[in-house]
Design a protein around this motif. Structure first.
Motif, PDB file in Angstrom:
ATOM      1  N   LYS B  29       0.813  -1.215   0.000  1.00  0.00           N
ATOM      2  CA  LYS B  29       0.000   0.000   0.000  1.00  0.00           C
ATOM      3  C   LYS B  29       0.846   1.265   0.000  1.00  0.00           C
ATOM      4  N   SER B 154      -4.625   5.335   5.815  1.00  0.00           N
ATOM      5  CA  SER B 154      -6.065   5.413   5.571  1.00  0.00           C
ATOM      6  C   SER B 154      -6.803   5.789   6.839  1.00  0.00           C
ATOM      7  N   THR B 155      -6.252   5.373   7.968  1.00  0.00           N
ATOM      8  CA  THR B 155      -6.929   5.607   9.233  1.00  0.00           C
ATOM      9  C   THR B 155      -5.995   6.358  10.158  1.00  0.00           C
ATOM     10  N   ASP B 282      -5.393   0.232   6.829  1.00  0.00           N
ATOM     11  CA  ASP B 282      -6.665  -0.432   6.521  1.00  0.00           C
ATOM     12  C   ASP B 282      -6.514  -1.831   5.950  1.00  0.00           C
ATOM     13  N   SER B 313     -11.171   8.560   9.307  1.00  0.00           N
ATOM     14  CA  SER B 313     -10.814   8.102   7.970  1.00  0.00           C
ATOM     15  C   SER B 313     -10.666   9.287   7.007  1.00  0.00           C
TER      16      SER B 313
END
Lengths: 145, 314
Positions: B29, B154-155, B282, B313
């Motif tokens: 990612k 992402s978080t 994520d 988020s």
């Protein structure tokens, strides 16, 4: 100090030139690539050692005894096996002595003399089935022949 | 996608698989691939005990030589023991002429013959310490960049109070490892802050967990770990974050023994830094290996996911 109390618990050291300047110290220096006599007994290693309270000889005492050639006392001590090689003493020594390396060499010398400390038969099988491999490999490498 | 050579080591393939798995997913990612070496052996776990035990350098140097021969300049590893062992062996051959000659002389004569390896007998080139060994945290800090991670997560793990635990072999000895300050390291703190978490300061983060004493004197390790755990819990940590398989085991599974020997010690979940990264990126929760924990990390995970639901988020 109570009269005579110290004499009963602490055996007297017999120092002679042959022992103090003998082969033991030279071999230790050469195997560890350290200069043992550089230690000036500040005690930093002992005060930072997380396992000092479980040792019969403090790390600084081990250093003092090896300076005096007392091979028997250190090779038969519990301290060299209690050391977890965490290197706290090494990074804090103001004289730059790699004390952990000295401990490694002392273990190696003791093992070479047949003082085999630890073997696979002494591991709890439930423990052996769970401990990550680096733990098993280093324990065998450090503590057994 | 950038690729980097990756050495997993034995623990990460089985007992500590939950350290590796989230790392592979998170790397993807973040835009790089941890490319596992085609063939590798044990790194030896510990450096040679003395100057004369030259054989203990053979395994790590063979691994590093293979990496160089395939044209890679950087080798990433995640396990602290592998990192220490590979990096120190590398340092040894880079700085000692005698050791470099001895190890290379042995490797030249004793190359493993495997049908899947090309025969290199004639063109053996001495290994001189060319490969740079990097810890994954170091790679994330120096190559990917913590700022980049903060951008691409992402978080945001806000509200999580995490206590970094460094242990010993990731940082020491300072002159050979040089990853961070040995007395006041910040790499794990900086990493966690980049993920949006809060870090907890406590005095035991570089004090040894007992390491391999877990095998020979489990009670000693339990005593050291109870100090670490109590201290972190007292400062209000939700979990302790580690990067070493042995630290994880000593701090997590050993809590059973700790509760018997030191009743009253608070129980606290232990997380690998890769699992925390995985949550922030994520990854699927089922890929994070939380089933391999002794102390259930669910409260922490829920808190992290709660912050996701709560609008953290991006």
């Amino acid at each position: 100090m109570a009269e005579g109390a110290d004499n009963e618990t602490t055996p007297r050291l017999r120092l002679d030139r042959e022992k103090v300047r003998g082969e033991f110290g030279k071999r230790l220096d050469s195997l560890s690539e350290q200069h043992i006599l550089a230690c000036y007994q500040c005690g930093n290693c002992s005060s930072g050692c997380p396992l000092a309270e479980e040792m019969d000889l403090l790390p600084s005492t081990v250093m003092h005894l090896v300076q005096l050639g007392q091979s028997e006392a250190v090779l038969n001590s519990r301290s060299i096996w209690v050391c977890a090689s965490c290197l706290q003493c090494t990074v804090r020594c103001p004289k730059g002595i790699d004390i952990q390396k000295v401990m490694d060499v002392l273990r190696q010398m003791a093992l070479a003399e047949g003082i085999d400390h630890f073997g696979p038969d002494q591991v709890d099988p439930r423990n052996a089935a769970e401990v990550p491999q680096p733990g098993l490999v280093s324990a065998y490498r450090k503590l057994s022949t | 996608m950038t690729r980097v050579a990756y050495y997993p080591g034995c623990a990460l393939k089985e007992r500590s698989a939950h350290l590796e798995r989230p790392a592979l997913g998170a790397a993807e990612k973040l835009g790089f691939e941890l490319d596992e070496l085609d063939s590798w052996t044990c790194c030896g776990a510990v450096p040679p005990p003395s100057e004369e035990r030259i054989m203990n350098l053979v395994a790590p140097i063979r691994i590093l030589k293979d990496v160089r021969d395939t044209g890679d300049e950087v080798l990433v590893t995640i396990c602290d023991f592998c990192y220490n062992s590979l990096k120190r062996a590398n340092h040894r051959v880079s700085t000692s002429d005698l050791d470099r000659k001895r190890v290379n002389a042995f490797l030249r004569e004793n190359q493993p013959k495997r049908d899947y390896l090309p025969s290199t007998e004639e063109d053996y080139r001495d290994y001189l310490g060319e490969v740079q060994v990097m810890h994954l945290l170091e790679y994330l800090r120096d190559v990917v960049g913590f700022e980049e991670i903060a951008q691409s997560r992402s978080t945001e793990l806000s509200g999580l109070r995490l206590a970094p635990y460094y242990g010993c072999v990731m940082l020491r000895p300072e002159d050979e490892i040089g990853l961070d300050s040995v007395e006041n390291p910040t790499i794990i703190e900086d990493f966690l802050v980049a993920l949006g978490a809060e870090t907890v300061a406590y005095p035991y983060r570089t004090v040894c967990c007992g390491s391999y004493l877990s095998v020979s004197f489990p009670e000693s390790s339990a005593r050291l770990c109870s100090n670490i755990i109590s201290s972190a819990a007292e400062k209000g940590a939700d979990a302790i974050v580690v990067s070493c398989p042995l630290c994880f085991y000593n701090l997590d599974s050993r809590q059973k023994m700790i509760s018997e020997l030191y009743p009253g010690t608070k129980s606290i979940p232990i997380l690998y830094f890769t699992q925390v990264l995985g949550m922030a990126m994520d990854l699927d929760i089922s890929d994070l290996g939380f089933d391999k924990h002794y102390v259930d990390p669910e409260p922490v995970v829920e808190k992290a996911l709660g912050s996701l639901k709560g609008g953290g988020s991006r």
